[in-house]
Design a protein around this motif. Structure first.
Motif, PDB file in Angstrom:
ATOM      1  N   UNK A  17       9.456  -7.159   0.622  1.00  0.00           N
ATOM      2  CA  UNK A  17       8.685  -8.428   0.563  1.00  0.00           C
ATOM      3  C   UNK A  17       7.546  -8.388   1.629  1.00  0.00           C
ATOM      4  N   UNK A  18       6.078  -8.689   1.454  1.00  0.00           N
ATOM      5  CA  UNK A  18       5.012  -8.515   2.218  1.00  0.00           C
ATOM      6  C   UNK A  18       5.725  -8.151   3.853  1.00  0.00           C
ATOM      7  N   UNK A  19       6.031  -9.368   4.328  1.00  0.00           N
ATOM      8  CA  UNK A  19       6.076  -9.508   5.316  1.00  0.00           C
ATOM      9  C   UNK A  19       7.284  -8.388   6.071  1.00  0.00           C
ATOM     10  N   UNK A  20       8.180  -8.236   5.553  1.00  0.00           N
ATOM     11  CA  UNK A  20       9.235  -6.826   5.719  1.00  0.00           C
ATOM     12  C   UNK A  20       8.440  -5.928   6.035  1.00  0.00           C
ATOM     13  N   UNK A  21       8.119  -5.269   4.611  1.00  0.00           N
ATOM     14  CA  UNK A  21       6.913  -4.487   5.054  1.00  0.00           C
ATOM     15  C   UNK A  21       6.088  -3.883   6.074  1.00  0.00           C
ATOM     16  N   UNK A  22       5.781  -5.207   6.173  1.00  0.00           N
ATOM     17  CA  UNK A  22       4.620  -4.816   7.895  1.00  0.00           C
ATOM     18  C   UNK A  22       4.928  -4.710   9.348  1.00  0.00           C
ATOM     19  N   UNK A  23       7.026  -5.651   9.090  1.00  0.00           N
ATOM     20  CA  UNK A  23       7.752  -5.446  10.278  1.00  0.00           C
ATOM     21  C   UNK A  23       7.596  -4.468   9.946  1.00  0.00           C
ATOM     22  N   UNK A  24       8.367  -3.179   8.879  1.00  0.00           N
ATOM     23  CA  UNK A  24       9.122  -2.066   9.229  1.00  0.00           C
ATOM     24  C   UNK A  24       8.036  -0.446  10.090  1.00  0.00           C
ATOM     25  N   UNK A  25       6.027  -1.368   8.793  1.00  0.00           N
ATOM     26  CA  UNK A  25       5.501  -0.511   9.575  1.00  0.00           C
ATOM     27  C   UNK A  25       4.781  -0.751  11.396  1.00  0.00           C
ATOM     28  N   UNK A  26       5.263  -1.739  11.922  1.00  0.00           N
ATOM     29  CA  UNK A  26       5.315  -1.823  13.099  1.00  0.00           C
ATOM     30  C   UNK A  26       6.160  -0.872  13.908  1.00  0.00           C
ATOM     31  N   UNK A  28       8.242   1.638  12.540  1.00  0.00           N
ATOM     32  CA  UNK A  28       7.193   3.144  12.608  1.00  0.00           C
ATOM     33  C   UNK A  28       6.126   3.552  13.496  1.00  0.00           C
ATOM     34  N   UNK A  29       5.345   2.808  13.236  1.00  0.00           N
ATOM     35  CA  UNK A  29       3.992   2.508  14.257  1.00  0.00           C
ATOM     36  C   UNK A  29       4.796   3.206  16.120  1.00  0.00           C
ATOM     37  N   UNK A  32       5.990   6.351  16.757  1.00  0.00           N
ATOM     38  CA  UNK A  32       5.133   7.142  17.116  1.00  0.00           C
ATOM     39  C   UNK A  32       4.150   7.075  18.388  1.00  0.00           C
ATOM     40  N   UNK A  33       3.965   6.622  18.320  1.00  0.00           N
ATOM     41  CA  UNK A  33       3.606   5.899  19.528  1.00  0.00           C
ATOM     42  C   UNK A  33       4.096   5.271  20.100  1.00  0.00           C
ATOM     43  N   UNK A  34       5.305   5.327  21.207  1.00  0.00           N
ATOM     44  CA  UNK A  34       6.284   4.187  21.711  1.00  0.00           C
ATOM     45  C   UNK A  34       4.958   3.842  23.019  1.00  0.00           C
ATOM     46  N   UNK A  35       4.171   4.299  23.776  1.00  0.00           N
ATOM     47  CA  UNK A  35       3.255   3.500  24.750  1.00  0.00           C
ATOM     48  C   UNK A  35       1.777   3.610  24.160  1.00  0.00           C
ATOM     49  N   UNK A  36       1.094   2.619  23.232  1.00  0.00           N
ATOM     50  CA  UNK A  36       0.266   1.687  23.626  1.00  0.00           C
ATOM     51  C   UNK A  36      -0.557   2.339  23.933  1.00  0.00           C
ATOM     52  N   UNK A  49      -0.317   3.651   7.325  1.00  0.00           N
ATOM     53  CA  UNK A  49      -1.110   2.898   5.628  1.00  0.00           C
ATOM     54  C   UNK A  49      -0.189   2.169   5.334  1.00  0.00           C
ATOM     55  N   UNK A  50       0.081   0.953   4.848  1.00  0.00           N
ATOM     56  CA  UNK A  50       0.720   0.467   4.075  1.00  0.00           C
ATOM     57  C   UNK A  50       0.140  -0.088   2.248  1.00  0.00           C
ATOM     58  N   UNK A  51       0.750   0.676   1.721  1.00  0.00           N
ATOM     59  CA  UNK A  51       0.332   0.768   0.822  1.00  0.00           C
ATOM     60  C   UNK A  51       1.184   0.057  -0.677  1.00  0.00           C
ATOM     61  N   UNK A  52       0.985  -0.995  -1.417  1.00  0.00           N
ATOM     62  CA  UNK A  52       1.492  -1.487  -2.298  1.00  0.00           C
ATOM     63  C   UNK A  52       1.628  -0.941  -3.758  1.00  0.00           C
TER      64      UNK A  52
END
Length: 77
Positions: A17-26, A28-29, A32-36, A49-52
């Motif tokens: 779902x869109x929500x699941x995809x956004x959580x997975x993207x977070x 992964x980010x 990539x950068x564990x200390x924002x 980037x998140x693409x449908x």
């Protein structure tokens, strides 16, 4: 002899779902950068980037994901 850095793309297709995809993207980010809050720049420049599926260049780049999701629907309790 080391090669010069260049652009690389790592693709990950998910059936979610869109929500699941956004959580997975977070997540992964966060890998990539564990200390924002670090002082810029990042040691390895990156972007995410998140693409449908409808926004992808290829018509059906992940047919196996749809097939797998359909098959798993029938075996879940």
């Amino acid at each position: 002899m080391s090669e010069s850095p260049s652009i690389w793309e790592v693709r990950l297709g998910i059936h979610a779902t869109r929500q699941q995809a956004e959580e997975i993207e977070e997540r992964i980010v966060g890998l990539l950068c564990p200390d924002p809050d670090h002082t810029p720049p990042c040691p390895i420049p990156w972007s995410a980037s998140l693409l449908h599926g409808s926004g992808l260049e290829e018509d059906d780049p992940y047919p196996e994901l749809v097939e797998q999701a359909e098959a798993e629907k029938h075996i879940r309790p």
